[in-house]
Scaffold this active site. Structure first.
Site, PDB file in Angstrom:
ATOM      1  N   HIS A 198       3.867 -15.582  -3.665  1.00  0.00           N
ATOM      2  CA  HIS A 198       3.547 -15.537  -5.112  1.00  0.00           C
ATOM      3  C   HIS A 198       4.284 -16.571  -5.965  1.00  0.00           C
ATOM      4  O   HIS A 198       5.144 -16.260  -6.767  1.00  0.00           O
ATOM      5  CB  HIS A 198       3.761 -14.136  -5.685  1.00  0.00           C
TER       6      HIS A 198
ATOM      7  N   ASP B 189      -0.622  -9.656  -4.141  1.00  0.00           N
ATOM      8  CA  ASP B 189       0.598  -8.882  -4.383  1.00  0.00           C
ATOM      9  C   ASP B 189       0.238  -7.525  -5.010  1.00  0.00           C
ATOM     10  O   ASP B 189       0.921  -7.044  -5.920  1.00  0.00           O
ATOM     11  CB  ASP B 189       1.566  -9.657  -5.270  1.00  0.00           C
TER      12      ASP B 189
ATOM     13  N   HIS C 270       1.372   1.069  -9.397  1.00  0.00           N
ATOM     14  CA  HIS C 270       2.165   2.176  -9.938  1.00  0.00           C
ATOM     15  C   HIS C 270       1.237   2.982 -10.834  1.00  0.00           C
ATOM     16  O   HIS C 270       0.279   2.438 -11.389  1.00  0.00           O
ATOM     17  CB  HIS C 270       3.359   1.669 -10.756  1.00  0.00           C
TER      18      HIS C 270
ATOM     19  N   ASN D  99       8.585  -2.975   2.107  1.00  0.00           N
ATOM     20  CA  ASN D  99       9.500  -2.276   1.193  1.00  0.00           C
ATOM     21  C   ASN D  99       8.988  -0.865   0.902  1.00  0.00           C
ATOM     22  O   ASN D  99       8.685  -0.493  -0.223  1.00  0.00           O
ATOM     23  CB  ASN D  99       9.697  -3.063  -0.104  1.00  0.00           C
TER      24      ASN D  99
ATOM     25  N   PHE E 153       0.810  -1.219   0.000  1.00  0.00           N
ATOM     26  CA  PHE E 153       0.000   0.000   0.000  1.00  0.00           C
ATOM     27  C   PHE E 153       0.849   1.278   0.000  1.00  0.00           C
ATOM     28  O   PHE E 153       0.314   2.377   0.131  1.00  0.00           O
ATOM     29  CB  PHE E 153      -0.993  -0.016   1.158  1.00  0.00           C
TER      30      PHE E 153
END
Length: 437
Positions: free
Chosen positions: A229, A302, A306, A93, A62
Site C-alpha cells: 500500500h 488492504d 471494522h 495480524n 479477513f
C-alpha cells in the site's frame, strides 16, 4: 458440483489482446479457446459481456481468527466473489497472530471449510520466529509491520530486520512506516482529537524512511521485497531511482487513487482513517502516474473492515482500516469507462501482475491448462455503491452513494459459478493457491 462449462460469444481478454471467442472449462481447468470448440457442461451465452481472468486481491484482512464480528473467511470471501475476485492473500495480524506453522495450518483448515474463492496466506514476522518463517510451507510471503498498525506484530528493531532479510529466501512484504517518526509525531500532536491530523502523524517522511530502509536491505541481501500500500509521491520518486531487476515491487490501493485529504475526512470522518493514510491530491496523482508508468506493479485493496460502531468512535479510539474487496474492480472499470486507462491495463494490474509477483501456479491468465478462475463483466452496467447492500459482514463502504459504470456480473472459481447477478453461491469452496518456492 460440476466444474465444466462453455462460455460463448464473450469478448475474451487473452494475454495481450481482446478477442470475441469461446472458452470451455473441464474439471476446473480451461480446456479450450476458440470459435468452434465443442460444448461441455453448462452453456453460458455471454453476448455483450467481457470475460477477464479472475481478479486477485493480494492484500486483505479477513479477521479470522480473533475478530469474526468484523469479518470471517466466509463473509470476506463472499464479498470477494461479489467483487469479481477469485483469489485473495490474507494478512497474519489475527488474534492469535499467524506466526507459527501450527497456526498457519489451522488457518488453512478454516479457509478450506469456509472460503468460496481461492486463498493464500502470509506468515507474520516477530522478533524471534525466524525458524518458523523459513520452514513454513506454501505461503505467499513473510509480512513485516515496520510501523505499528493493527495487532501486535511490530518489528522495528534494526538488528531483527536485518536478520530476517539476511536469512531465508521467501518474499518479504512490508508495511513501511517508520515507528520512531510515528511516535515523535504522536507526542507533538498529543491531545488533538481531529481526524484530519491522521495523515500528519503518519506523514510522508515516515513512509519514505521505512521504504528506503526495506529497499536497502533487499538490495544488500538480494532478497525479494514487496512494498505494501504505497501512499506517497516521495516513495514513487524513490522507486524510480532504483534498478529493481524484478527484486522490488509495490502496490497501490484504489482508495489512495480515488479519495483525497482533507476532503475525505470532512466527508467521512474516522471512516476514512487507515494506515498508511489517505493523502492529498498531489499524492493521488503521483500514485496514478507511477502505476501507469509501471513503477507500481499491482493493485490491492488492504480490505480491513471494522464495524460502523467501531469506526464512529472519536479519533484516537477509532480503529484504522476500511472495507474494499467488493468495490475495487468496479472502481477501476469506471476509470476505463472514463478513458483514464485501458481494460488490458486493469487486468494486468489486478490479475496477471499479482499472480506473477507471488509466483502463483495457474493464475492470472485465460489460457489453456490454467485454472478456470474468470470474471464476466458488463462495462455498460451502472450501479451505486450502497451501504446495507454489500456482502462484507460490516456492510458499509467509503464509496457509499458513488455511481460506478462497469461491474462484475458472474464470478467463476475453478470452473464453478460462485457469484451471479447479485447472489453468492455459498456452497462453492475455493482451493489453496499453490506458490512456487
Amino acid at each position: 458440483m460440476k466444474s465444466s462449462l462453455t462460455i460463448r460469444n464473450a469478448d475474451v481478454v487473452l494475454p495481450g489482446s481482446i478477442q470475441k471467442t469461446d472458452v470451455s472449462v473441464k474439471d476446473g481447468l480451461i480446456n479450450a479457446i476458440g470459435s468452434e470448440i465443442p460444448e461441455v457442461g453448462e452453456v453460458i451465452n455471454a453476448e455483450g459481456l467481457i470475460l477477464i481472468p479472475g481478479i486477485i486481491d493480494p492484500q486483505v484482512h479477513f479477521r479470522e481468527p480473533g475478530a469474526d464480528h468484523k469479518e470471517d473467511l466466509h463473509s470476506g470471501s463472499c464479498a470477494a466473489a461479489a467483487g469479481g475476485v477469485t483469489s485473495f492473500l490474507d494478512m497474519p495480524n489475527n488474534n492469535p497472530p499467524i506466526t507459527t506453522k501450527k497456526r498457519m495450518a489451522e488457518k488453512k483448515q478454516f479457509a478450506s471449510e469456509k472460503s468460496v474463492v481461492n486463498y493464500g496466506f502470509f506468515i507474520g514476522a516477530t522478533q524471534e520466529n525466524l525458524e518458523e518463517l523459513n520452514t513454513v510451507e506454501n505461503v505467499c510471503g513473510i509480512k513485516i509491520f515496520m510501523g505499528a498498525s493493527t495487532g501486535d506484530l511490530l518489528v522495528d528493531d534494526p538488528k531483527t530486520l536485518e536478520n530476517i532479510f539476511a536469512n531465508g529466501t521467501k518474499l518479504i512484504a512490508v508495511h513501511a512506516e517508520d515507528e520512531s517518526i510515528l511516535q515523535e509525531n504522536r507526542i507533538l500532536m498529543k491531545g488533538i482529537d481531529d481526524v484530519r491530523i491522521h495523515s500528519r502523524i503518519r506523514d510522508e517522511s515516515a513512509a519514505l524512511s521505512s521504504t528506503k530502509l526495506a529497499a536497502g536491505l533487499s538490495q544488500k541481501y538480494h532478497r525479494r521485497l514487496h512494498i505494501l500500500h504505497l501512499t506517497t509521491e516521495e516513495e514513487c520518486d524513490f522507486l524510480r531511482t532504483l534498478s529493481r531487476e524484478n527484486q522490488i515491487s509495490s502496490e497501490v490501493c484504489p482508495q489512495n487513487l480515488t479519495l483525497t485529504s482533507p476532503e475525505c475526512y470532512e466527508q467521512l470522518g474516522t471512516k476514512a482513517q487507515m494506515n498508511p493514510p489517505i493523502r492529498s491530491k498531489r499524492h493521488a496523482a503521483s500514485l496514478w502516474k507511477a502505476l501507469k508508468d509501471g513503477i507500481i506493479d499491482c493493485i490491492a485493496t488492504d480490505h480491513a473492515p471494522h464495524t460502523l460502531k467501531e469506526k464512529e468512535l472519536p479519533y484516537g479510539k477509532s480503529p484504522s482500516g476500511m472495507p474494499g474487496v467488493e468495490t475495487s474492480l468496479a472502481l477501476m472499470l469506471d476509470r476505463v469507462n472514463k478513458d483514464l486507462c485501458s481494460l488490458l491495463e486493469v487486468v494486468y494490474w489486478m490479475s496477471e501482475s499479482p499472480a506473477k509477483l507471488y509466483k502463483m501456479h495457474g493464475k492470472g491468465k485465460i489460457e489453456v491448462g490454467w485454472d478456470a478462475d474468470m470474471t464476466l463483466i458488463d462495462m455498460s452496467l451502472k450501479k451505486k455503491v450502497k451501504n446495507g447492500e454489500l456482502h462484507t459482514k460490516v456492510n458499509w463502504s467509503p464509496f457509499d452513494g458513488m455511481e460506478l459504470q462497469g461491474w462484475p456480473v458472474r464470478t467463476i472459481v475453478n470452473g464453478q459459478t460462485v457469484y451471479l447477478n447479485g447472489e453468492v453461491n455459498k456452497s462453492v469452496r475455493g482451493k489453496e493457491i499453490s506458490f512456487a518456492s
